[in-house]
Motif scaffolding. Structure first.
Motif, PDB file in Angstrom:
ATOM      1  N   LEU A   4      37.085  42.601  31.195  1.00 34.69           N
ATOM      2  CA  LEU A   4      38.214  42.809  32.102  1.00 34.69           C
ATOM      3  C   LEU A   4      38.365  41.641  33.073  1.00 34.69           C
ATOM      4  N   ILE A   5      37.248  41.172  33.633  1.00 35.49           N
ATOM      5  CA  ILE A   5      37.297  40.088  34.611  1.00 35.49           C
ATOM      6  C   ILE A   5      37.785  38.792  33.967  1.00 35.49           C
ATOM      7  N   ASP A   6      37.357  38.553  32.735  1.00 34.37           N
ATOM      8  CA  ASP A   6      37.741  37.318  32.059  1.00 34.37           C
ATOM      9  C   ASP A   6      39.180  37.327  31.551  1.00 34.37           C
ATOM     10  N   ASN A   7      39.730  38.515  31.303  1.00 28.16           N
ATOM     11  CA  ASN A   7      41.037  38.583  30.650  1.00 28.16           C
ATOM     12  C   ASN A   7      42.141  39.237  31.479  1.00 28.16           C
ATOM     13  N   ASP A   8      41.810  39.808  32.612  1.00 30.24           N
ATOM     14  CA  ASP A   8      42.797  40.494  33.435  1.00 30.24           C
ATOM     15  C   ASP A   8      42.743  39.915  34.848  1.00 30.24           C
ATOM     16  N   LYS A   9      43.786  39.204  35.255  1.00 33.94           N
ATOM     17  CA  LYS A   9      43.794  38.549  36.559  1.00 33.94           C
ATOM     18  C   LYS A   9      43.675  39.552  37.697  1.00 33.94           C
ATOM     19  N   ARG A  66      40.124  40.774  37.908  1.00 34.99           N
ATOM     20  CA  ARG A  66      39.281  39.706  38.458  1.00 34.99           C
ATOM     21  C   ARG A  66      39.464  39.617  39.972  1.00 34.99           C
ATOM     22  N   LYS A  67      40.697  39.692  40.440  1.00 38.44           N
ATOM     23  CA  LYS A  67      40.980  39.626  41.873  1.00 38.44           C
ATOM     24  C   LYS A  67      40.378  40.833  42.591  1.00 38.44           C
ATOM     25  N   LEU A  68      40.524  42.014  41.997  1.00 37.29           N
ATOM     26  CA  LEU A  68      39.978  43.217  42.605  1.00 37.29           C
ATOM     27  C   LEU A  68      38.461  43.131  42.713  1.00 37.29           C
ATOM     28  N   PHE A  69      37.809  42.637  41.652  1.00 38.94           N
ATOM     29  CA  PHE A  69      36.362  42.487  41.647  1.00 38.94           C
ATOM     30  C   PHE A  69      35.916  41.571  42.784  1.00 38.94           C
TER      31      PHE A  69
END
Length: 400
Positions: free
Chosen positions: A29-34, A37-40
């Protein structure tokens, strides 16, 4: 595999309870969903800020949470930094997920549970990458997703898995220079070598390795404690050097503890096969076995063990079975960056059996140990005095 929401995944990640399958799901999810990634990143930053508020203002977790929640509600007021980090659009999401990360803040703390002094927090991801020419990169604060080393090698800086050294198929005819990763007290780190071997590094440890393996062997050098999942390659054995000790493997999972102050090199095999060598002495290990090289007596032995006791740290826990307090104290001192003092020598061999989580504060860990050992812990700054208690689980603080 159960599909979990990004909120559940991040909460489990922060609590140290993320399974390998869920870890892969989060990384994908972090690598493919901006947005993911921002939320993380926002939530991890918010988590750090909450802990900072608690530590700097000497508040209880409940009071820190109330201050933080009010700040989230009014992000346009005074705290521009927080507003810039989080933004009003996801403030509610941050507050929601932090309730899962800090569950104790859902209810009011009883007076006896409040601690006025700053608690000693557990270690976290901290590491420094050093090159042969002396240049360094602080991996703790680096936000770069790709690092180019002075030798020309390209390293992916993965958000979850740390550095990823990619295999370079170019034939240079030269031996690749050594890189070094150093983890200070109160830190831990993990990364992947160019052959795919995964490495976990514990507190107060270091590892040297080539950016690319060449020749007929794959050789690395270490101090402290590391856990390895070695990629099989029959044509190129994997060799770990620790002082005059050598561990030779083809493909396996094992743990090595070789802190200089311990005077022992302990190799614990999870799977596969390894051969431990010191001068003219050799021992081959099978899964579930452990070699102990005592450098004070120059004696090499092996024994059957419960491997989980020696590898639990990579899963976010310390597991003990009749372990003497002297060993536990040394381990906790590296993770929490503190010093232990024994009031009487006999306390050093006092045994403890139990499991504590590495993300707990030191006070919480000492409470668990104290409940079953009749030992009292007095905390003075970052020094912990161990003494006998009339009632177990006593923890007190000395005035500095």
């Amino acid at each position: 595999m159960e599909h979990k929401t990004i909120y559940e995944l991040i909460a489990e990640y922060s609590n140290g309870t993320l399974s390998p399958a869920a870890q892969e799901q989060l990384r994908h999810l972090i690598d493919n969903d901006k947005e993911a990634r921002k939320l993380f990143r926002d939530i991890r930053e918010a988590e750090k800020l909450l802990k900072t508020i608690q530590a700097q203002e000497k508040l209880s977790p409940q009071e820190a949470w109330e201050n933080f929640s009010e700040t989230l509600t009014h992000t346009r007021r005074k705290n521009r930094r927080l507003h810039r980090i989080i933004g009003t659009a996801i403030a509610a999401s941050v507050a929601l997920i932090l309730l899962f990360i800090f569950p104790d803040t859902r209810s009011t703390y009883a007076p006896e549970q409040q601690v006025a002094q700053t608690q000693i927090e557990p270690g976290s991801v901290k590491a420094v990458l050093s090159y042969a020419n002396g240049e360094t990169v602080n991996l703790t604060s680096s936000a770069s997703s790709r690092i180019v080393a002075p030798d020309g090698s390209t390293i992916v800086n993965d958000s979850l898995e740390g550095l990823q050294y990619n295999k370079d198929n170019r034939e240079t005819g030269q031996t690749a220079p050594l890189h070094m990763i150093t983890v200070p007290p109160g830190g831990e780190y993990r990364f992947t070598l160019s052959d795919g071997t995964r490495v976990w590094i514990n507190s107060s440890s270091e590892i040297q390795f080539p950016s690319q393996f060449s020749g007929n062997t794959r050789e690395i050098y270490m101090k402290g404690e590391i856990y390895l999942e070695v990629t099989p390659d029959k044509s190129r054995p994997f060799i770990v050097h620790s002082g005059n000790d050598r561990i030779r493997v083809l493909g396996t999972k094992f743990n090595i503890t070789a802190y200089p102050e311990e005077q022992k090199t302990i190799t614990t095999l999870v799977s596969g096969s390894v051969e431990f060598e010191h001068n003219n002495s050799k021992i081959r290990l099978s899964p579930g076995e452990q070699s102990i090289m005592d450098h004070t007596t120059d004696k090499l032995e092996k024994q059957k063990v419960d491997v989980s006791i020696y590898t639990s740290w990579i899963s976010g826990a310390f597991e003990y079975e009749n372990m003497p307090l002297s060993y536990i104290a040394r381990q906790l001192s590296r993770w929490y960056d503190v010093q232990f003092t024994f009031e009487a020598a006999e306390f050093r061999e006092h045994p403890f059996t139990g499991i504590v989580k590495r993300n707990q504060t030191l006070e919480e860990v000492l409470t668990i140990i104290g409940k079953t050992t009749n030992i009292k812990f007095e905390i003075s700054g970052r020094n912990i005095i161990i003494k006998k208690a009339e009632d177990a689980a006593n923890i007190s603080r000395l005035n500095n």
